[in-house]
Design a protein around this motif. Sequence first.
Motif, PDB file in Angstrom:
ATOM      1  N   SER A  21       0.835  -1.208   0.000  1.00 30.61           N
ATOM      2  CA  SER A  21       0.000   0.000   0.000  1.00 30.61           C
ATOM      3  C   SER A  21       0.867   1.255   0.000  1.00 30.61           C
ATOM      4  O   SER A  21       0.510   2.247  -0.632  1.00 30.61           O
ATOM      5  CB  SER A  21      -0.965   0.001   1.186  1.00 30.61           C
ATOM      6  OG  SER A  21      -0.291   0.127   2.408  1.00 30.61           O
ATOM      7  N   THR A  37      -8.077   6.924  -0.807  1.00 31.79           N
ATOM      8  CA  THR A  37      -8.307   5.595  -1.366  1.00 31.79           C
ATOM      9  C   THR A  37      -8.976   5.693  -2.730  1.00 31.79           C
ATOM     10  O   THR A  37      -8.569   5.025  -3.686  1.00 31.79           O
ATOM     11  CB  THR A  37      -9.166   4.747  -0.413  1.00 31.79           C
ATOM     12  OG1 THR A  37      -8.487   4.636   0.836  1.00 31.79           O
ATOM     13  CG2 THR A  37      -9.420   3.365  -0.974  1.00 31.79           C
ATOM     14  N   LYS A  63      -9.886  -0.713  -4.436  1.00 29.35           N
ATOM     15  CA  LYS A  63     -10.669  -0.284  -3.271  1.00 29.35           C
ATOM     16  C   LYS A  63     -10.836  -1.440  -2.275  1.00 29.35           C
ATOM     17  O   LYS A  63     -10.702  -1.244  -1.065  1.00 29.35           O
ATOM     18  CB  LYS A  63     -12.052   0.220  -3.710  1.00 29.35           C
ATOM     19  CG  LYS A  63     -12.039   1.526  -4.458  1.00 29.35           C
ATOM     20  CD  LYS A  63     -12.085   2.721  -3.570  1.00 29.35           C
ATOM     21  CE  LYS A  63     -13.436   2.850  -2.948  1.00 29.35           C
ATOM     22  NZ  LYS A  63     -13.625   4.044  -2.168  1.00 29.35           N
ATOM     23  N   LYS A  64     -11.107  -2.633  -2.781  1.00 33.37           N
ATOM     24  CA  LYS A  64     -11.254  -3.804  -1.914  1.00 33.37           C
ATOM     25  C   LYS A  64      -9.943  -4.075  -1.172  1.00 33.37           C
ATOM     26  O   LYS A  64      -9.932  -4.353   0.023  1.00 33.37           O
ATOM     27  CB  LYS A  64     -11.658  -5.024  -2.740  1.00 33.37           C
ATOM     28  CG  LYS A  64     -11.904  -6.260  -1.919  1.00 33.37           C
ATOM     29  CD  LYS A  64     -12.376  -7.416  -2.779  1.00 33.37           C
ATOM     30  CE  LYS A  64     -12.565  -8.661  -1.940  1.00 33.37           C
ATOM     31  NZ  LYS A  64     -12.995  -9.800  -2.750  1.00 33.37           N
ATOM     32  N   TYR A  66      -7.694  -1.888  -0.422  1.00 35.90           N
ATOM     33  CA  TYR A  66      -7.491  -0.841   0.577  1.00 35.90           C
ATOM     34  C   TYR A  66      -8.323  -1.069   1.830  1.00 35.90           C
ATOM     35  O   TYR A  66      -7.927  -0.650   2.921  1.00 35.90           O
ATOM     36  CB  TYR A  66      -7.723   0.557  -0.021  1.00 35.90           C
ATOM     37  CG  TYR A  66      -6.400   1.226  -0.277  1.00 35.90           C
ATOM     38  CD1 TYR A  66      -5.862   2.114   0.634  1.00 35.90           C
ATOM     39  CD2 TYR A  66      -5.664   0.922  -1.405  1.00 35.90           C
ATOM     40  CE1 TYR A  66      -4.629   2.702   0.426  1.00 35.90           C
ATOM     41  CE2 TYR A  66      -4.435   1.493  -1.627  1.00 35.90           C
ATOM     42  CZ  TYR A  66      -3.924   2.384  -0.709  1.00 35.90           C
ATOM     43  OH  TYR A  66      -2.689   2.953  -0.906  1.00 35.90           O
ATOM     44  N   SER A  67      -9.437  -1.743   1.712  1.00 34.48           N
ATOM     45  CA  SER A  67     -10.198  -2.069   2.918  1.00 34.48           C
ATOM     46  C   SER A  67      -9.432  -3.096   3.763  1.00 34.48           C
ATOM     47  O   SER A  67      -9.437  -3.030   4.995  1.00 34.48           O
ATOM     48  CB  SER A  67     -11.602  -2.571   2.580  1.00 34.48           C
ATOM     49  OG  SER A  67     -11.567  -3.837   1.993  1.00 34.48           O
ATOM     50  N   SER A  70      -6.548  -1.247   5.399  1.00 37.57           N
ATOM     51  CA  SER A  70      -7.024  -0.490   6.547  1.00 37.57           C
ATOM     52  C   SER A  70      -7.137  -1.385   7.783  1.00 37.57           C
ATOM     53  O   SER A  70      -6.740  -0.994   8.885  1.00 37.57           O
ATOM     54  CB  SER A  70      -8.377   0.141   6.225  1.00 37.57           C
ATOM     55  OG  SER A  70      -8.840   0.888   7.309  1.00 37.57           O
ATOM     56  N   LYS A  71      -7.666  -2.580   7.601  1.00 41.64           N
ATOM     57  CA  LYS A  71      -7.760  -3.529   8.716  1.00 41.64           C
ATOM     58  C   LYS A  71      -6.376  -3.863   9.257  1.00 41.64           C
ATOM     59  O   LYS A  71      -6.173  -3.934  10.471  1.00 41.64           O
ATOM     60  CB  LYS A  71      -8.466  -4.813   8.286  1.00 41.64           C
ATOM     61  CG  LYS A  71      -9.942  -4.660   8.044  1.00 41.64           C
ATOM     62  CD  LYS A  71     -10.549  -5.989   7.620  1.00 41.64           C
ATOM     63  CE  LYS A  71     -12.022  -5.880   7.366  1.00 41.64           C
ATOM     64  NZ  LYS A  71     -12.608  -7.187   6.989  1.00 41.64           N
ATOM     65  N   GLU A  82      -9.047 -12.784   3.044  1.00 42.25           N
ATOM     66  CA  GLU A  82      -8.473 -11.461   2.795  1.00 42.25           C
ATOM     67  C   GLU A  82      -6.955 -11.542   2.752  1.00 42.25           C
ATOM     68  O   GLU A  82      -6.316 -10.953   1.870  1.00 42.25           O
ATOM     69  CB  GLU A  82      -8.940 -10.464   3.848  1.00 42.25           C
ATOM     70  CG  GLU A  82     -10.420 -10.148   3.760  1.00 42.25           C
ATOM     71  CD  GLU A  82     -10.923  -9.313   4.912  1.00 42.25           C
ATOM     72  OE1 GLU A  82     -11.747  -8.430   4.659  1.00 42.25           O
ATOM     73  OE2 GLU A  82     -10.493  -9.545   6.073  1.00 42.25           O
TER      74      GLU A  82
END
Length: 126
Positions: A21, A37, A63-64, A66-67, A70-71, A82
Motif C-alpha cells: 500500500s 483511497t 478499493k477492496k 485498501y479495505s 485499513s484492517k 483477505e
Amino acid sequence: MIFFYFSWNTLSLELTGISISIVLETLFSPHSNSELTHQIAYNIASFTGKEKQEKTELYKYVKKYYSIRSKLVHGETVKEEELNSIPPFFKFICDIILKIISDDKLIHVFNDNQKRKEFLNDKLFQ
C-alpha cells in the motif's frame, strides 16, 4: 522504493500488504489527502485499464484491497480469504512496476513528482 523491497523480504503477509500500500501511495497518490483511497484506486485504474469496464473492475479491486490494508494498519481482524488476496495483489503491483520500468518515458515521469502529478492529471478525463 524501499517498501517494494520490504514487501519481497518479509515473512508476514500482513507486512507485505502494508508495504504494497505504501508503494501504491508513492506511485499513485493524488495532489491532496482527501478521498485518498478513491483517488489512488482511480489513478491505478486509469493507468492500467484500457476500456471503461476494465477500469471499473480495477477500481473496485484496488478499493477492496485498501479495505484490507485499513484492517491491517488499524489492528482489526483480517479474514484468511483477505490475507490470501495479498499475493495476487502483490503480483498486480509487480506488473504495474514492470510496466513503468520497461518504458524510459514512464521511468522519467514517475521519478519526478511534478511530472507524475501532471501525467496522472492528464489521465483524469480520458
